[in-house]
Design a protein around this motif. Sequence first.
Motif, PDB file in Angstrom:
ATOM      1  N   ASP A  21      -8.437  75.640  15.858  1.00 31.18           N
ATOM      2  CA  ASP A  21      -9.863  75.919  15.674  1.00 31.18           C
ATOM      3  C   ASP A  21     -10.352  77.096  16.509  1.00 31.18           C
ATOM      4  O   ASP A  21     -11.122  77.935  16.041  1.00 31.18           O
ATOM      5  N   GLU A  22      -9.919  77.169  17.761  1.00 36.20           N
ATOM      6  CA  GLU A  22     -10.385  78.246  18.645  1.00 36.20           C
ATOM      7  C   GLU A  22      -9.959  79.616  18.125  1.00 36.20           C
ATOM      8  O   GLU A  22     -10.699  80.599  18.248  1.00 36.20           O
ATOM      9  N   MET A  25     -12.034  80.274  14.386  1.00 38.66           N
ATOM     10  CA  MET A  25     -13.488  80.360  14.305  1.00 38.66           C
ATOM     11  C   MET A  25     -14.047  81.788  14.333  1.00 38.66           C
ATOM     12  O   MET A  25     -15.010  82.083  13.600  1.00 38.66           O
ATOM     13  N   LYS A  47     -17.068  69.615  20.332  1.00 36.00           N
ATOM     14  CA  LYS A  47     -16.371  70.847  20.705  1.00 36.00           C
ATOM     15  C   LYS A  47     -16.350  71.852  19.557  1.00 36.00           C
ATOM     16  O   LYS A  47     -16.483  73.061  19.770  1.00 36.00           O
ATOM     17  N   THR A  48     -16.190  71.354  18.332  1.00 41.03           N
ATOM     18  CA  THR A  48     -16.160  72.246  17.171  1.00 41.03           C
ATOM     19  C   THR A  48     -17.522  72.870  16.933  1.00 41.03           C
ATOM     20  O   THR A  48     -17.631  74.057  16.598  1.00 41.03           O
ATOM     21  N   LEU A  51     -17.978  75.687  19.370  1.00 38.69           N
ATOM     22  CA  LEU A  51     -17.245  76.878  18.925  1.00 38.69           C
ATOM     23  C   LEU A  51     -18.004  77.607  17.818  1.00 38.69           C
ATOM     24  O   LEU A  51     -18.080  78.841  17.807  1.00 38.69           O
ATOM     25  N   GLN A  54     -20.957  79.454  19.335  1.00 37.68           N
ATOM     26  CA  GLN A  54     -20.526  80.643  20.082  1.00 37.68           C
ATOM     27  C   GLN A  54     -20.175  81.804  19.162  1.00 37.68           C
ATOM     28  O   GLN A  54     -20.343  82.963  19.532  1.00 37.68           O
ATOM     29  N   ASN A  55     -19.704  81.486  17.962  1.00 37.39           N
ATOM     30  CA  ASN A  55     -19.254  82.525  17.038  1.00 37.39           C
ATOM     31  C   ASN A  55     -20.220  82.793  15.886  1.00 37.39           C
ATOM     32  O   ASN A  55     -19.913  83.577  14.992  1.00 37.39           O
TER      33      ASN A  55
END
Length: 244
Positions: A21-22, A25, A47-48, A51, A54-55
């Motif tokens: 995922d990191e 994304m 957590k997803t 992310l 953040q993106n």
Amino acid sequence: MSLKLNCDLGESFGSWKMGLDEAVMPHIDQANIACGFHAGDPLVMQKTLVLAKQNGVMIGAHPGYPDLVGFGRRSLKVSADELTSMLLYQISALDGMAASMGLGLSYVKPHGAMYNDMMADTSIRQDVMRAIAAYHKPLRLMLQSTPQVVQHREEAKQIGIELWFEIFADRCYADDGKLLSRSLPGAVHSKEKMLAQVRQLKESGTVTTVNGHQLKLQADTLCVHGDNMDGVNAIQEIRELIRS
């Protein structure tokens, strides 16, 4: 809407790690986030969502049948009321967590067997649409683009929701517009064929079927997969291709 990239994410569970995922994304536009029934758990969902925030990635709920052991890939015989309640439960869970971070949910894309059942059975598809229409705010439904897009759009219009049609970057299509069964050779494209399919889709709005026919499909969004670094690198190339 210009062609977007969507990816199924948040599918880890406890100590079980699924996907990258990191790494994925930053290269996609839409994150289909598992809601805990087929995969995911509250911490993974949180957590997803972080992310995605953040993106700057759009958030969609990715609900499935309650089947962690089978990863939601086994069809369950459920009533319309059961299907509605399990959809609303999962959508609400992700939407509530998103709201706590100042994020908004935009759409729903069912997972695995639920997605396949929705595409194969008109009554199930309309039950899914009614469940989304019953939610307290407007959400779109993401479903597979097929030659029946006019019918599907009319169904959605009658029920009161809007649709986004998706095409699968790495899958071969049968002549009738369905995905070629994974049990058949050539069902999943190599990287070279995948990029060629995306290029063709961008240039002509068509894909080449397993028997060489040109199939015209509406595409709002392109489904990509980032289960390994080769997949992540391919997503980067696809993004450059559709943006060029």
